[in-house]
Design an enzyme around this catalytic site. Structure first.
Site, PDB file in Angstrom:
ATOM      1  N   VAL A  51      14.305  11.759   7.983  1.00  0.00           N
ATOM      2  CA  VAL A  51      15.260  12.380   8.897  1.00  0.00           C
ATOM      3  C   VAL A  51      16.616  11.700   8.826  1.00  0.00           C
ATOM      4  CG1 VAL A  51      14.639  10.900  10.855  1.00  0.00           C
ATOM      5  CG2 VAL A  51      15.518  13.211  11.281  1.00  0.00           C
ATOM      6  N   LYS A  52      16.660  10.453   8.393  1.00  0.00           N
ATOM      7  CA  LYS A  52      17.906   9.697   8.355  1.00  0.00           C
ATOM      8  C   LYS A  52      18.897  10.214   7.330  1.00  0.00           C
ATOM      9  CE  LYS A  52      16.824   6.613  11.511  1.00  0.00           C
ATOM     10  NZ  LYS A  52      17.591   6.437  12.757  1.00  0.00           N
ATOM     11  N   ASP A  53      18.447  11.070   6.417  1.00  0.00           N
ATOM     12  CA  ASP A  53      19.388  11.693   5.480  1.00  0.00           C
ATOM     13  C   ASP A  53      20.486  12.453   6.232  1.00  0.00           C
ATOM     14  OD1 ASP A  53      17.728  10.768   3.500  1.00  0.00           O
ATOM     15  OD2 ASP A  53      17.433  12.709   2.541  1.00  0.00           O
ATOM     16  N   ALA A  56      22.925   9.943   7.638  1.00  0.00           N
ATOM     17  CA  ALA A  56      23.632   9.299   6.530  1.00  0.00           C
ATOM     18  C   ALA A  56      24.742  10.199   6.005  1.00  0.00           C
ATOM     19  CB  ALA A  56      22.648   8.952   5.413  1.00  0.00           C
TER      20      ALA A  56
END
Length: 469
Positions: A51-53, A56
């Site tokens: 999910v951090k994409d 980012a």
């Protein structure tokens, strides 16, 4: 977020355009008697694996637009792994260098993935108070200052983090459920996912959607005392020497209607069930979030729709949550059935809820000698203001008559630490533990579900005593 896209044709101009639009998958077999519908949003299908994409990409674009990150620059981040991975992949595609500072408890797989993307990985001890020079953020800020053209992403306080989820994750869930979602569940780490997604869903539903945070039992978000836990990438650790506990600016607590506190062992059991009964291999924080979603759903009716975020894949944690040696050594539930006795079977009379006999890290040598008495050795644990369970990860070392020999009585015990005592868990197969600890003589710490519950004279000795009774 990325300009013109040809997503509908299946042909994309860059890896950035592959981020988002992850599917919802209904849970069918682990729901038991739950009447509500429970969907899992599979964020590991983002190209960077989590999910951090989303955050980012949002942070990179905002930095570029503000002129804070220029061509040939360096991206620096303090991360438990996933945000660093998203940044490293995107930075590689955009021509930036990446430097990621990670705590020493991050899985080996995550560190290997970071390096595979060309990131420079700096490892620092996880048990450091805020403002300590070895704290994750302190190291990242120092590197940012030292590297020409460096930009610090700062996911915990960067408004582009929750904004990315308000712009993408929230609308996706609303559209995928046709506006039927009634409850949204997510873990709280930086707070970006639950804040941004929750804000959008509340606005879209005129406040009808309830937002539920999933939090480790000891995390301070849910009212815990900040002791460490074993599920990565969720919760808020509080070192007892931290002067002022500051929560991330990416987390807006007013968005959250309630928090479910989930023990590590419960999260791990859910992970194992999900893998075997639903075909989904998920990361540790997914276990925390899904356990909270299932707990929430048990109180609901057939018209309710619960959506829970699964942040990443279990492939990044094969050495931990799906590894029986790691699980057994800490007394967590195993993935397979044990043939033969476990450590817990042969170490009789254990109170698995007991507090460990140990020396607090703030003690003097004189105080340590009193606590040690005539015993061979005791663990030294991170001192907290209130008594409570000792997590194995908070054991800093050990003291014995040998390590304290000749030490001035007024010295801090931390100046005379021996190596931490070896440990084994109640769920570890006895023969495996004996092989793993072969060659060690002397005290051993017994762990149950990540907590140190006893110190025994020696595992082999205890086994012999059990066999003669």
């Amino acid at each position: 977020m990325t300009g013109v896209s040809t997503r509908g044709t299946g042909v994309l101009d860059s890896v950035a355009e592959a981020i988002g639009h992850t599917p919802l998958v209904r849970l069918n077999r682990v729901i038991d008697d739950i009447r509500a519908t429970v969907y899992v949003k599979l964020e590991y299908l983002n190209p960077g694996g989590s999910v951090k994409d989303r955050a980012a990409l949002g942070m990179l674009l905002a930095a570029e637009q503000a002129g804070e990150l220029r061509p040939g620059g360096t991206v620096v981040e303090a991360s438990s792994g996933n945000t660093g991975l998203g940044l490293a992949a995107l930075a590689a595609a955009r021509g930036y260098r990446t430097v990621v500072v990670v705590p020493d408890r991050v899985s080996a797989e995550k560190k290997a993935l970071l390096r595979a993307h060309g990131a420079e990985v700096h490892e620092t001890p996880g048990l450091r108070p805020v403002d300590h020079p070895e704290h994750l953020r302190s190291v990242a800020l120092r590197l940012t200052a030292e590297i020409p053209g460096a930009w610090f992403a700062g996911q915990y306080d960067n408004p582009a983090n929750p904004a990315a989820h308000k712009a993408t994750t929230g609308p996706e869930i609303w559209d995928q459920t046709g506006g039927r979602v009634t409850h949204f569940v997510a873990g709280v780490g930086t707070g970006g996912t639950i804040t941004g997604t929750g804000e959008y869903l509340k606005e879209a539903s005129d406040g009808a959607v309830r937002v539920i945070g999933a939090d480790p039992v000891t995390s301070v978000y849910g009212g815990g005392d900040g002791r460490i836990w074993y599920v990565e990438a969720v919760g808020h650790f509080l070192h007892p020497e931290t002067a002022a506990d500051e929560w991330p600016e990416s987390y807006h607590p007013e968005v959250v209607d309630g928090i479910e506190r989930i023990a590590d062992a419960e999260a791990i059991r859910v992970l194992h069930r999900i893998a075997r009964e639903e075909g989904l291999l998920l990361g540790g924080s997914s276990g925390t979030a899904i356990a909270a979603a299932l707990r929430t759903a048990r109180t609901l009716g057939p018209e309710d729709v619960v959506v829970v975020v699964a942040p990443d894949s279990g492939r990044a944690y094969l050495s931990k949550y799906y590894n029986d040696e790691w699980l057994g050594s800490l007394g967590f539930p195993l993935t397979t059935k044990v043939n033969g006795p476990t450590v817990g079977d042969v170490v009789g009379g254990l109170d698995r809820d007991a507090d460990l006999a140990a020396v607090p890290s703030g003690a003097t040598v004189a105080e340590a000698r009193v606590l040690l008495g005539s015993g061979p050795a005791l663990p030294v644990v991170l001192q907290r203001t209130a008594s409570g369970p000792t997590v194995v990860a908070e054991i800093l070392g050990s003291v014995s008559a040998e390590t304290l020999a000749g030490a001035p009585a007024a010295d801090p015990v931390g100046a005379h630490l021996g190596a931490p005592l070896p440990f084994t868990g109640t769920s570890e197969p006895l023969q495996q533990a004996l092989i793993r600890l072969a060659g060690h003589t002397g005290p051993v710490v017994i762990a149950h579900e990540g907590r140190a519950v006893a110190v025994i004279a020696g595992l082999a000795e205890s086994t012999e005593q059990e066999e003669t009774q």
